[in-house]
Enzyme design. Structure first.
Site: not given
Length: 158
Positions: A75-77, A113-114, A128
């Site tokens: 739901l992020c733009h 969020m970014e 990793d």
């Protein structure tokens, strides 16, 4: 009490409509901590890791992740980020790497969020690259440090 902006009146997941919002400069900073053995940390710091420069790879991975957040979190733009910065700092006395990300734009929605995605993916990249030498590396304290801009105002983590 605040309401969930991503849930409509039927209780369904919904992308927020930001078309009526004013553009403003928005910025967010996030962090993640990666704890490992002193030997693994020394290998990274000294540049002796057989896979190459762990910090440079994690930095680029974090930047790329910030730019693709909309593709990872449903739901992020999609955003036109004007700045993404990822810094990685060894904290030798705690056997940690501290990752801090910064995202900035002029737009209608925030970049929290970014910033969180950038810090998280940089941490995952360290894991990793180092899992062959140490499997019990711990990623912790992924959190928002600060956000500013927009109508919800300025937030600074305690």
């Amino acid at each position: 009490m605040s309401t969930f902006t991503h849930i409509n009146c039927q209780g369904e997941a919904n992308m927020v409509d930001v078309s009526g919002k004013q553009e403003s400069v928005r910025e967010a900073r996030a962090e993640a901590l990666v704890t490992m053995s002193p030997e693994t940390l020394n290998m990274i710091i000294s540049g002796q890791h057989h896979k190459g420069d762990v910090f440079a790879t994690a930095r680029i991975a974090g930047i790329q992740a910030a730019k693709r957040t909309w593709d990872l979190i449903p739901l992020c733009h999609p955003l036109l980020l004007s700045k993404v910065e990822v810094s990685l700092t060894p904290v030798v006395e705690r056997n940690q790497v501290r990752i801090e990300s910064l995202c900035r734009l002029t737009g209608k929605t925030g970049v929290e969020m970014e910033a969180l995605t950038a810090a998280s993916v940089a941490a995952l990249t360290i894991y990793d690259m180092c899992k062959a030498v140490q499997k019990d590396i711990v990623i912790e304290q992924v959190r928002l440090l600060e956000k500013c801009g927009g109508k919800s105002g300025h937030f600074i983590a305690k």
